[in-house]
Structures are given as structure tokens and as C-alpha cells.
Design a protein around this motif. Sequence first.
Motif, PDB file in Angstrom:
ATOM      1  N   LYS A   1       0.822  -1.221   0.000  1.00 23.09           N
ATOM      2  CA  LYS A   1       0.000   0.000   0.000  1.00 23.09           C
ATOM      3  C   LYS A   1       0.852   1.265   0.000  1.00 23.09           C
ATOM      4  N   THR A   2       1.805   1.320   0.948  1.00 26.23           N
ATOM      5  CA  THR A   2       2.626   2.524   1.074  1.00 26.23           C
ATOM      6  C   THR A   2       3.525   2.689  -0.145  1.00 26.23           C
ATOM      7  N   THR A   3       4.064   1.581  -0.637  1.00 30.79           N
ATOM      8  CA  THR A   3       4.917   1.654  -1.826  1.00 30.79           C
ATOM      9  C   THR A   3       4.116   2.140  -3.027  1.00 30.79           C
TER      10      THR A   3
ATOM     11  N   ARG B   1      11.336   4.404   4.857  1.00 27.48           N
ATOM     12  CA  ARG B   1      11.683   5.073   6.121  1.00 27.48           C
ATOM     13  C   ARG B   1      10.912   4.528   7.315  1.00 27.48           C
ATOM     14  N   GLU B   2       9.876   3.718   7.060  1.00 19.53           N
ATOM     15  CA  GLU B   2       9.054   3.238   8.163  1.00 19.53           C
ATOM     16  C   GLU B   2       9.790   2.203   8.996  1.00 19.53           C
ATOM     17  N   LYS B   3       9.499   2.235  10.285  1.00 14.06           N
ATOM     18  CA  LYS B   3      10.116   1.301  11.220  1.00 14.06           C
ATOM     19  C   LYS B   3       9.742  -0.132  10.847  1.00 14.06           C
TER      20      LYS B   3
ATOM     21  N   ILE C   1       6.717  -1.155   8.434  1.00  9.63           N
ATOM     22  CA  ILE C   1       5.304  -1.410   8.720  1.00  9.63           C
ATOM     23  C   ILE C   1       4.630  -0.087   9.036  1.00  9.63           C
ATOM     24  N   THR C   2       3.542   0.198   8.329  1.00  7.78           N
ATOM     25  CA  THR C   2       2.804   1.431   8.585  1.00  7.78           C
ATOM     26  C   THR C   2       2.074   1.293   9.915  1.00  7.78           C
ATOM     27  N   GLN C   3       2.210   2.321  10.781  1.00  2.38           N
ATOM     28  CA  GLN C   3       1.604   2.226  12.107  1.00  2.38           C
ATOM     29  C   GLN C   3       0.560   3.294  12.373  1.00  2.38           C
TER      30      GLN C   3
ATOM     31  N   ILE D   1      -5.533   8.334   1.454  1.00  2.44           N
ATOM     32  CA  ILE D   1      -5.306   7.975   2.851  1.00  2.44           C
ATOM     33  C   ILE D   1      -4.673   6.598   2.864  1.00  2.44           C
ATOM     34  N   ASP D   2      -3.497   6.521   3.495  1.00  3.60           N
ATOM     35  CA  ASP D   2      -2.796   5.245   3.638  1.00  3.60           C
ATOM     36  C   ASP D   2      -3.209   4.648   4.975  1.00  3.60           C
ATOM     37  N   THR D   3      -3.497   3.370   5.000  1.00  2.00           N
ATOM     38  CA  THR D   3      -3.849   2.722   6.270  1.00  2.00           C
ATOM     39  C   THR D   3      -2.887   1.572   6.535  1.00  2.00           C
TER      40      THR D   3
HETATM   41 MG    MG Z   1       2.181   0.716   4.643  1.00  2.00          MG
END
Ligand code: MG
Length: 426
Positions: free
Chosen positions: A149-151, A164-166, A169-171, A188-190
Motif C-alpha cells: 500500500k505505502t509503496t 523510512r518506516e520502522k 510497517i505502517t503504524q 489515505i494510507d492505512t
Molecule cells: Mg504501509
Amino acid sequence: KQGKRVYELAKELGLKSQNLMDIMQELGIPAKSTLSVVDAESASLISDYVNELKHKAKEQKEELESIPDNITLVEFCAHFGVPIEEVREKIMKFGLPYKPSYRYSRQEVHYLAQELGLKVPPFLDEEFKKRFVKRAPVVTVMGHVDHGKTTLLDTIRKTNVAAREKGQITQAIGASTVRIHGEDIIFIDTPGHEAFTEMRLRGSLVTDIVILVVAADEGVKEQTIESLNHAKAARVPIIVAVNKVDKPGADPEMVKHQLADRGLLPEEWGGQTVYVLVSAKTGQGIQDLLEIIRLQADLLDLKTNPNTIASGTVIESKIDKNVGPLATVIVQTGTLKVGTYLRAGNTVGKIRFLKDTFGKNVSLSPAVSAVEIAGLEEIPEAGEIFYELSGIEEMREEKEKIEEAKKKAKEEGRVPKTLEDLLKEM
Ligand code: MG
Ligand code: GTP
């Protein structure tokens, strides 16, 4: 029987001669001038028709007058017998402000009732409708953990957040604006991790369209189903992005089969759901996906009124050690400005600065937009509604109400969680 002249008949029917001539034209009995003679048969036909028109107009006027004027949302719901939760979720999507003390005009009541599909006469006030302008769609990306999703959003935005996410994983949920061919889309990213059901749910509340991301190598997983259920509950269109098609083990057909069984029959199989094969890594299919989003948004004919009271939804919030409470919100109606007084969930404040989703300071943020605000006294909970207050006076009043409700809740050994809880106690 003798015929009558047009002006005489008009007088009898209480119409202007010109109006009567227009009606006669409509009926196929044209008259040359107001002095023309109408035979008795035609005259009776014309009066019957005019009387019918008058009757209809009178009925419509009565119907319109039966629509209440100057009422609150609670009164609206009582009048039409609809649950407040349902209206609260939708009202801002239609471009009407949400504020418990706001009194909606008859036109607003009529418009809202019609948008909600309630039984009311057709909405005819074109001048009122002109206040509502085309708005950006809010598109929520959902799906199982690690499905990309984020990519995908990074590729669309040309950013690099995922890396850059820890632990990658999106938190938290995050909002971003993308401008494509001069038109904004708010994404909106979830998070996909199983622990974040609440956030997926909240993401689905403000959204107009859901992008369900499914990795083509793994197929449908637990949180794919959960996301799908949120999207279904929100009753918004779902576009399936079958991601990672660049991978050797990718099997997009498997994904279609899995989801077809769950009510997402692909268009090419005679269903309604659009599947777009993408690779967030190589960029394949991304243009198609954006195109489909645009088309879907146009079909929805999304509108809002940027010139009314500002209201919207809190997406996320945090404390910044330098500036204090910060909240990312979606402005759904009206326009937020530096200096605007707000209530957001269980806190209030005056906007000190606004930052758009590129981190740039802005002096105002009209609906529909995503913006970060500073100036709230505390951090509001994500998912809460915010609305504009008239000034410092109303802010003090609201603050008092919040304090009282908190005190009362404490005495009763409860902790009020939401604005709704507080409203019930007022
Ligand atoms: Mg993500
Ligand atoms: P959560 O937010 O934790 O649910 O994950 P996510 O869905 O946002 O996934 P994310 O974008 O963080 O990607 C997870 C991993 O998959 C990363 O290592 C990405 O590089 C990789 N990935 C994402 N999209 C693709 C793709 O299209 N192809 C390939 N080969 N790898 C991808």
C-alpha cells in the motif's frame, strides 16, 4: 358560443397575456396576438390545463413548506426518522457542515433529505445548488500487511515513505494530496497489520473510494477480507489493485477468483468491479489505476460548499515537542484559515498555522483538502469530527461543556471517549 380574446381569457385565469400565449404554444394552439380570438372549445381546454398546472404548483408549494426550516441535525433526524449515526457519517460528504448547534435552512434540509434518498419533492433551487462545487475525492488504500500500500502511494507521489518506516510497517494512517492533470486526489494510507482494525475502520469512514491492494503472489489474506468488509460497510466503490505483478510467482487470476467469491466479480467476467494489475515497484499499471480513480470520482459527482462553516474529520494526531498538539484533518466543508476557532473531538483551539501535505505553510485550506493544523489545546482522537466555532466566546462555551462532561463522566466512573458520548450527555 362566442370565442374570447386572449387577453380576456388571461384575465379570467389570472395570468399575464404573454404567459397564456406561451402555454397556448405548448398546447399547440398558438395565438398571433393578445387580441386573437380563441374559440370556446379551445378556451375550455386551455382553462382545464391552466387549472391543473395551478393545482400542481400549489401541491408542490405545500410539500416544500412542509419541509422544516432552521433545524438542527438532531431535529432533522427526528423529523425524517433516520438514525443520527447514519446522517453524521454522510452529511459532510454531501458538502453540508456538521455542527451540533448549526441550524440548517429549508434549502439545506431539502438538499440533505434528497441526497440521503428520503422521500421529498424534487430539488429545484438551481441558485442554491450553485454553491456546491466539484471536490477532490478521498481515496483510501487498504489491504493486508506488506501487500504494498505505502509503496504504491510512494510510486504515485514519487516519494519514499515505505523505506523510512520502522520495520517497513505502517503504524498510523496518513493523508497525502496528489495533483494529476490539475485535479487533486486525496489519498489515505492505512496500516495492514492485524493490530490496527480501528484505523482501517476510521479510514473507511471519510472515504469516497477504496483501493483494495492485494499482492498477486500471496492473494487474499485475513486483513484483505477485513478491509473489504469495512469498505462494504461504508458503501463506497471498491477498485482492486492487484499489486506485485512483477514478481515471478504473481497470479492475478487467482486474486480475481478469490474476490469474485466475495462479491467483487470482475468487469471482464460480467461483474461490476474494476481490477487493475499494478506493480508499485516498476510503476506498471499505475497510470491506469489513476485513470480509473478519476473516472470513478467523476461518476460519483462529488460536491462540497467551501463557503460555509468549516467541518471535517481528524485523520491522525500527535504531540510535537516544539509546537505541541498537531492534527492532520480532512476539511470536508467550508474553509480552514489561520485564526479559525475550532472544536475537534474533546478539545478546542485557534489555528496557529496550517501545513499542506507537502509540508508547505498555507494560510487557508478549502474543502476538500488534507491539512495539518497546529493550535489545538490537546490532541484530538483520530476519527473525531471537527467544526468551526464563531469565535473566542463560543470556544469558551465549548470548553466548558467538555470539562463538565468529563467531570460528570468521572463522577460516574466512566471515561467519555467520543464527541458523540459527550453530546449525549449535554
Ligand atoms: Mg504501509
Ligand atoms: P503495511 O503498511 O505494513 O501494511 O505494508 P504495506 O502494504 O504498506 O507494504 P509496503 O508498501 O511497506 O511494502 C511491503 C514490501 O513489499 C516492501 O518491501 C516493498 O518494497 C515490497 N513491494 C511493494 N510493492 C511491490 C511490488 O509491486 N513489487 C515488488 N516486487 N515488491 C513490492
